[in-house]
Design a protein around this motif. Structure first.
Motif, PDB file in Angstrom:
ATOM      1  N   UNK A 196       0.584  -1.590 -24.203  1.00  0.00           N
ATOM      2  CA  UNK A 196       0.862  -2.790 -23.416  1.00  0.00           C
ATOM      3  C   UNK A 196       1.596  -2.438 -22.126  1.00  0.00           C
ATOM      4  N   UNK A 197       2.543  -1.504 -22.214  1.00  0.00           N
ATOM      5  CA  UNK A 197       3.288  -1.068 -21.031  1.00  0.00           C
ATOM      6  C   UNK A 197       2.354  -0.412 -20.017  1.00  0.00           C
ATOM      7  N   UNK A 198       1.484   0.484 -20.496  1.00  0.00           N
ATOM      8  CA  UNK A 198       0.552   1.167 -19.594  1.00  0.00           C
ATOM      9  C   UNK A 198      -0.435   0.189 -18.964  1.00  0.00           C
ATOM     10  N   UNK A 199      -0.872  -0.798 -19.747  1.00  0.00           N
ATOM     11  CA  UNK A 199      -1.812  -1.784 -19.217  1.00  0.00           C
ATOM     12  C   UNK A 199      -1.169  -2.616 -18.104  1.00  0.00           C
ATOM     13  N   UNK A 200       0.069  -3.026 -18.315  1.00  0.00           N
ATOM     14  CA  UNK A 200       0.775  -3.792 -17.281  1.00  0.00           C
ATOM     15  C   UNK A 200       0.984  -2.949 -16.036  1.00  0.00           C
ATOM     16  N   UNK A 201       1.381  -1.680 -16.222  1.00  0.00           N
ATOM     17  CA  UNK A 201       1.588  -0.799 -15.081  1.00  0.00           C
ATOM     18  C   UNK A 201       0.287  -0.598 -14.296  1.00  0.00           C
ATOM     19  N   UNK A 202      -0.835  -0.508 -15.002  1.00  0.00           N
ATOM     20  CA  UNK A 202      -2.131  -0.335 -14.337  1.00  0.00           C
ATOM     21  C   UNK A 202      -2.450  -1.528 -13.445  1.00  0.00           C
ATOM     22  N   UNK A 203      -2.175  -2.718 -13.934  1.00  0.00           N
ATOM     23  CA  UNK A 203      -2.435  -3.920 -13.128  1.00  0.00           C
ATOM     24  C   UNK A 203      -1.521  -3.978 -11.914  1.00  0.00           C
ATOM     25  N   UNK A 204      -0.245  -3.647 -12.112  1.00  0.00           N
ATOM     26  CA  UNK A 204       0.707  -3.710 -11.001  1.00  0.00           C
ATOM     27  C   UNK A 204       0.392  -2.651  -9.953  1.00  0.00           C
ATOM     28  N   UNK A 205       0.076  -1.434 -10.403  1.00  0.00           N
ATOM     29  CA  UNK A 205      -0.262  -0.361  -9.462  1.00  0.00           C
ATOM     30  C   UNK A 205      -1.508  -0.713  -8.669  1.00  0.00           C
ATOM     31  N   UNK A 206      -2.509  -1.266  -9.337  1.00  0.00           N
ATOM     32  CA  UNK A 206      -3.747  -1.615  -8.646  1.00  0.00           C
ATOM     33  C   UNK A 206      -3.506  -2.669  -7.571  1.00  0.00           C
ATOM     34  N   UNK A 207      -2.807  -3.752  -7.918  1.00  0.00           N
ATOM     35  CA  UNK A 207      -2.565  -4.808  -6.934  1.00  0.00           C
ATOM     36  C   UNK A 207      -1.673  -4.322  -5.800  1.00  0.00           C
ATOM     37  N   UNK A 208      -0.683  -3.479  -6.123  1.00  0.00           N
ATOM     38  CA  UNK A 208       0.210  -2.960  -5.089  1.00  0.00           C
ATOM     39  C   UNK A 208      -0.527  -2.005  -4.153  1.00  0.00           C
ATOM     40  N   UNK A 209      -1.394  -1.149  -4.712  1.00  0.00           N
ATOM     41  CA  UNK A 209      -2.155  -0.220  -3.880  1.00  0.00           C
ATOM     42  C   UNK A 209      -3.147  -0.957  -2.983  1.00  0.00           C
ATOM     43  N   UNK A 210      -3.801  -1.993  -3.511  1.00  0.00           N
ATOM     44  CA  UNK A 210      -4.740  -2.759  -2.694  1.00  0.00           C
ATOM     45  C   UNK A 210      -4.035  -3.402  -1.509  1.00  0.00           C
ATOM     46  N   UNK A 211      -2.820  -3.886  -1.730  1.00  0.00           N
ATOM     47  CA  UNK A 211      -2.056  -4.493  -0.644  1.00  0.00           C
ATOM     48  C   UNK A 211      -1.577  -3.442   0.352  1.00  0.00           C
ATOM     49  N   UNK A 212      -1.109  -2.307  -0.172  1.00  0.00           N
ATOM     50  CA  UNK A 212      -0.577  -1.265   0.709  1.00  0.00           C
ATOM     51  C   UNK A 212      -1.670  -0.618   1.556  1.00  0.00           C
ATOM     52  N   UNK A 213      -2.863  -0.461   1.006  1.00  0.00           N
ATOM     53  CA  UNK A 213      -3.949   0.188   1.745  1.00  0.00           C
ATOM     54  C   UNK A 213      -4.406  -0.635   2.941  1.00  0.00           C
ATOM     55  N   UNK A 214      -4.002  -1.899   3.007  1.00  0.00           N
ATOM     56  CA  UNK A 214      -4.359  -2.741   4.161  1.00  0.00           C
ATOM     57  C   UNK A 214      -3.267  -2.769   5.230  1.00  0.00           C
ATOM     58  N   UNK A 215      -2.162  -2.053   4.974  1.00  0.00           N
ATOM     59  CA  UNK A 215      -1.051  -2.082   5.926  1.00  0.00           C
ATOM     60  C   UNK A 215      -1.412  -1.303   7.198  1.00  0.00           C
ATOM     61  N   UNK A 216      -0.712  -1.643   8.275  1.00  0.00           N
ATOM     62  CA  UNK A 216      -1.025  -1.069   9.584  1.00  0.00           C
ATOM     63  C   UNK A 216      -0.788   0.438   9.631  1.00  0.00           C
ATOM     64  N   UNK A 217       0.278   0.914   8.983  1.00  0.00           N
ATOM     65  CA  UNK A 217       0.569   2.351   9.054  1.00  0.00           C
ATOM     66  C   UNK A 217      -0.481   3.167   8.314  1.00  0.00           C
ATOM     67  N   UNK A 218      -1.124   2.595   7.298  1.00  0.00           N
ATOM     68  CA  UNK A 218      -2.213   3.285   6.604  1.00  0.00           C
ATOM     69  C   UNK A 218      -3.443   3.339   7.509  1.00  0.00           C
ATOM     70  N   UNK A 219      -3.741   2.235   8.177  1.00  0.00           N
ATOM     71  CA  UNK A 219      -4.865   2.209   9.116  1.00  0.00           C
ATOM     72  C   UNK A 219      -4.623   3.189  10.259  1.00  0.00           C
ATOM     73  N   UNK A 220      -3.369   3.267  10.737  1.00  0.00           N
ATOM     74  CA  UNK A 220      -3.038   4.188  11.825  1.00  0.00           C
ATOM     75  C   UNK A 220      -3.184   5.639  11.377  1.00  0.00           C
ATOM     76  N   UNK A 221      -2.785   5.931  10.146  1.00  0.00           N
ATOM     77  CA  UNK A 221      -2.927   7.297   9.643  1.00  0.00           C
ATOM     78  C   UNK A 221      -4.389   7.699   9.560  1.00  0.00           C
TER      79      UNK A 221
END
Length: 202
Positions: free
Chosen positions: A80-105
């Protein structure tokens, strides 16, 4: 996949533990059903932690047996812990990959693995660490059920037996220990924040 993560979050510990016992212990015979170590094995107690004691004493047969006994309870608590972490990591990564500094890199020609690991992942881990610190409470509460199901001689089972025996002193001490662990884990989360993002001040 997210459907697997949702399934992992939805399964209660007591049900999932019994299913694992039925499948992997009773039907397949791969793992023992209960206990911490086979009673026929002899292990020198040094620290009280069976895995550490087996390594320190060089008793590899006991180490293998302890790990086999540990696998099902650890899986029951961790799914259950790993499943929750997987969901949180996925949503956080999707949001972070759209940030300006990622696009600039990416525009500078930085390789995709470096963009993900160095620029995106480190910032995406901040909400993940927050949730992980809060979920320590869930693990501490779940260990009582899991240790009872697997007859694991741990703190959770001691609390349950003390409740039935009305040994309130032991229960109070265990609750205090749980509270200290929970506070320490959240303090560790705050310290990890400063490592992931130096701009964050305690």
């Amino acid at each position: 996949t997210m459907s697997g993560a949702l399934l992992g979050i939805s399964m209660p510990n007591f049900w999932f533990g019994l299913i694992l016992i039925l499948l992997f212990s009773v039907q397949l015979g791969w793992f023992p059903t209960s206990g911490q170590m086979d009673a026929t094995l002899d292990l020198t107690r040094i620290t009280g932690f069976m895995t550490i004691d087996a390594v320190l004493s060089g008793n590899w047969e006991a180490l293998k047996d302890v790990l086999l006994h540990l696998f099902l309870p650890a899986t029951t608590l961790g799914v259950a812990f790993a499943a929750l972490m997987a969901r949180v990591i996925r949503s956080s990564m999707l949001e972070t990959m759209r940030m300006e500094y990622v696009v600039a890199a990416r525009a500078k020609g930085v390789s995709e693995p470096m963009v993900v690991v160095r620029h995106a992942l480190r910032n995406a881990l901040i909400p993940v660490v927050t949730v992980a610190g809060l979920e320590v409470g869930m693990l501490l509460g779940g260990n009582m059920i899991v240790e009872t199901i697997f007859s694991w001689p741990g703190l959770g089972r001691l609390v349950v037996s003390s409740i039935f025996a009305r040994d309130y002193v032991v229960v109070q001490c265990a609750v205090m220990l749980y509270a200290l662990i929970y506070v320490a884990s959240n303090l560790a989360v705050d310290l990890i924040y400063t490592f992931l993002n130096p701009k964050i001040e305690l």
